[in-house]
Design an enzyme around this catalytic site. Structure first.
Site, PDB file in Angstrom:
ATOM      1  N   HIS A 204       0.809  -1.221   0.000  1.00  0.00           N
ATOM      2  CA  HIS A 204       0.000   0.000   0.000  1.00  0.00           C
ATOM      3  C   HIS A 204       0.841   1.269   0.000  1.00  0.00           C
ATOM      4  CE1 HIS A 204       1.102  -0.101   4.246  1.00  0.00           C
ATOM      5  NE2 HIS A 204       0.870   1.190   4.230  1.00  0.00           N
TER       6      HIS A 204
HETATM    7  C1  UD1 Z   1      -1.334   6.279   5.246  1.00  0.00           C
HETATM    8  C2  UD1 Z   1       0.040   6.665   5.747  1.00  0.00           C
HETATM    9  C3  UD1 Z   1       0.992   5.479   5.625  1.00  0.00           C
HETATM   10  C4  UD1 Z   1       0.415   4.267   6.339  1.00  0.00           C
HETATM   11  C5  UD1 Z   1      -0.962   3.980   5.781  1.00  0.00           C
HETATM   12  C6  UD1 Z   1      -1.624   2.808   6.491  1.00  0.00           C
HETATM   13  C7  UD1 Z   1       0.524   9.043   5.379  1.00  0.00           C
HETATM   14  C8  UD1 Z   1       1.330  10.011   4.637  1.00  0.00           C
HETATM   15  N1  UD1 Z   1       0.598   7.764   4.967  1.00  0.00           N
HETATM   16  O1  UD1 Z   1      -1.203   5.991   3.866  1.00  0.00           O
HETATM   17  O2  UD1 Z   1       2.235   5.817   6.217  1.00  0.00           O
HETATM   18  O3  UD1 Z   1       1.269   3.167   6.123  1.00  0.00           O
HETATM   19  O4  UD1 Z   1      -1.793   5.136   5.952  1.00  0.00           O
HETATM   20  O5  UD1 Z   1      -2.783   2.426   5.842  1.00  0.00           O
HETATM   21  O6  UD1 Z   1      -0.140   9.401   6.329  1.00  0.00           O
HETATM   22  N2  UD1 Z   1      -8.629   5.863   0.980  1.00  0.00           N
HETATM   23  C9  UD1 Z   1      -9.893   5.342   0.930  1.00  0.00           C
HETATM   24  N3  UD1 Z   1     -10.522   5.090   2.121  1.00  0.00           N
HETATM   25  C10 UD1 Z   1      -9.977   5.361   3.328  1.00  0.00           C
HETATM   26  C11 UD1 Z   1      -8.666   5.903   3.362  1.00  0.00           C
HETATM   27  C12 UD1 Z   1      -8.011   6.145   2.176  1.00  0.00           C
HETATM   28  O7  UD1 Z   1     -10.450   5.096  -0.138  1.00  0.00           O
HETATM   29  O8  UD1 Z   1     -10.595   5.101   4.373  1.00  0.00           O
HETATM   30  C13 UD1 Z   1      -7.923   6.075  -0.302  1.00  0.00           C
HETATM   31  C14 UD1 Z   1      -8.093   7.472  -0.847  1.00  0.00           C
HETATM   32  O9  UD1 Z   1      -8.143   7.392  -2.241  1.00  0.00           O
HETATM   33  C15 UD1 Z   1      -6.815   8.156  -0.437  1.00  0.00           C
HETATM   34  C16 UD1 Z   1      -5.814   7.025  -0.482  1.00  0.00           C
HETATM   35  O10 UD1 Z   1      -6.534   5.862  -0.092  1.00  0.00           O
HETATM   36  O11 UD1 Z   1      -6.491   9.214  -1.281  1.00  0.00           O
HETATM   37  C17 UD1 Z   1      -4.628   7.205   0.422  1.00  0.00           C
HETATM   38  O12 UD1 Z   1      -5.024   7.463   1.769  1.00  0.00           O
HETATM   39  P1  UD1 Z   1      -4.072   8.343   2.730  1.00  0.00           P
HETATM   40  O13 UD1 Z   1      -4.687   8.425   4.063  1.00  0.00           O
HETATM   41  O14 UD1 Z   1      -3.712   9.624   2.056  1.00  0.00           O
HETATM   42  O15 UD1 Z   1      -2.745   7.539   2.803  1.00  0.00           O
HETATM   43  P2  UD1 Z   1      -2.464   5.983   2.914  1.00  0.00           P
HETATM   44  O16 UD1 Z   1      -2.020   5.527   1.584  1.00  0.00           O
HETATM   45  O17 UD1 Z   1      -3.601   5.248   3.543  1.00  0.00           O
END
Ligand code: UD1
Length: 353
Positions: A204
């Site tokens: 991820h």
């Molecule tokens: C975040 C952390 C990462 C951690 C990971 C665990 C940062 C910079 N990164 O990354 O270090 O390892 O969490 O999971 O904080 N999305 C959904 N549903 C959700 C959450 C996210 O669809 O409930 C999708 C969205 O398109 C979003 C993308 O996932 O843009 C990324 O989510 P984000 O919270 O920005 O970062 P992670 O990749 O989850």
């Protein structure tokens, strides 16, 4: 009693909240703040349910966005909560954007700051996680380090006070959450998996899954794999696979079983019953090691240096050939395991309360 605000927002933080809440209850008034960074049921609520976590006092509802906007929105809302609630200390966990926002908002409101999982470092200074943890550590009054190497990093950066070797809070969770045999059997049956005959895979990290080259190598690498692979998909990974036009190719691979993200009980059960793990997750590599399984890391480095030294964790970049993967059980020396939540509580009591 003094008031401690704990800030969480992303999946790995909800998991670590459980032992932390247990250890701090009765010693401080807890003020739980969820930034809303993760919001899907499978990314957030499921952990509160499975771990019997108390309801949060504030949900900031920030959601997804660019890093800067996400952190900015969190800081504005945290500022309001801190002004209203005047916490005596703030606890942030790990290295996500919620960690960074919490650390900055606490420092700017002159509230003593505790960082759980302090001192971890990667060589790549541009990773968002590396930026977040460096800033959080720099601003923290109490740094709870999971490993000896994390203590060394902080000292080599010139930090002298407030460093505590507490152990890894995830270990506390593993000790508490033991999926029952009945649960595990039903889960394996549901997914058509045979105990000890499949690899658990997750990926991820933004630097991996936002790179179509990585995804291409992953999808073609999985075509050569001879065993079964169970691969729960983080929403970011699914989105990027679809954008890269690779989702259908991956989902049509008969050896690979895709699923929605799984809860923590499922994740531990799937790890314990697997042959071993291929992942880029910081959490899963530790959970696997604590359960005696090997991890192959889809990166060139790991922040968990001791686990690499013990042979529990091996970095393989983005290519893998499963004929070369050794899945023999691994033994991490017993003195590596420490119950961190009690040590974290004691370091907070000794330093701030
Ligand atoms: C975040 C952390 C990462 C951690 C990971 C665990 C940062 C910079 N990164 O990354 O270090 O390892 O969490 O999971 O904080 N999305 C959904 N549903 C959700 C959450 C996210 O669809 O409930 C999708 C969205 O398109 C979003 C993308 O996932 O843009 C990324 O989510 P984000 O919270 O920005 O970062 P992670 O990749 O989850």
């Amino acid at each position: 009693m003094k008031k401690a605000a704990i800030i969480v927002g992303a999946r790995p933080q909800f998991i670590k909240l459980a032992p932390l809440v247990e250890a701090l209850t009765g010693k401080v008034d807890l003020l739980l703040i969820h930034t809303g960074q993760h919001y899907d049921f499978e990314m957030s609520d499921i952990f509160f349910k499975q771990l019997n976590l108390p309801r949060v006092h504030y949900h900031l509802g920030v959601g997804s966005n660019s890093h800067t906007t996400q952190v900015g929105k969190m800081m504005i809302s945290l500022d309001e909560v801190f002004i209203r609630e005047s916490p005596d200390l703030v606890v942030v966990i790990g290295d996500t954007n919620s960690t960074l926002a919490g650390a900055l908002a606490a420092a700017q409101n002159f509230i003593p700051l505790v960082h759980v999982e302090a001192g971890l470092r990667s060589k790549n200074g541009h990773l968002p996680e590396q930026i977040n943890r460096i800033v959080a550590d720099r601003l923290s009054d109490v740094m709870c380090c999971p490993t000896e190497s994390s203590v060394r990093h902080l000292k080599s950066e010139g930090k002298t006070d407030g460093i505590f070797l507490t152990g890894d809070i995830l270990y506390d969770l593993i000790v508490r959450i033991k999926p029952s045999e009945v649960f595990t059997d039903a889960l394996l049956k549901k997914h058509n998996l045979i105990k000890g005959k499949y690899i658990l895979m997750t990926t991820h990290r933004a630097e991996n899954v936002d790179n179509p080259k990585f995804l291409k190598a992953l999808v073609s690498g999985l075509k050569k794999i001879t065993g079964n692979v169970f691969l729960p998909l983080h929403p970011r990974t699914e989105k990027q696979l679809r954008l890269a036009g690779l989702y259908d190719e991956l989902s049509s691979n008969p050896m690979v079983q895709l699923s929605k993200p799984v809860g923590i009980i499922e994740s531990l059960a799937l790890t314990e019953s697997s042959l071993g793990v291929i992942t880029d997750s910081g959490g899963l590599q530790r959970e696997a090691a604590y359960l005696g399984k090997r991890s192959y890391i889809l990166r060139d480095e790991t922040e968990w240096l001791e686990l690499a030294e013990y042979g529990a964790v091996t970095c393989i970049g983005n290519g893998f050939d499963n004929h070369e993967l050794n899945w023999e059980a691994v033994d991490v020396p017993r003195d590596y395991f420490k119950s961190a939540s009690v040590n974290i509580t004691n370091s907070i009591i000794g330093s701030i309360l």
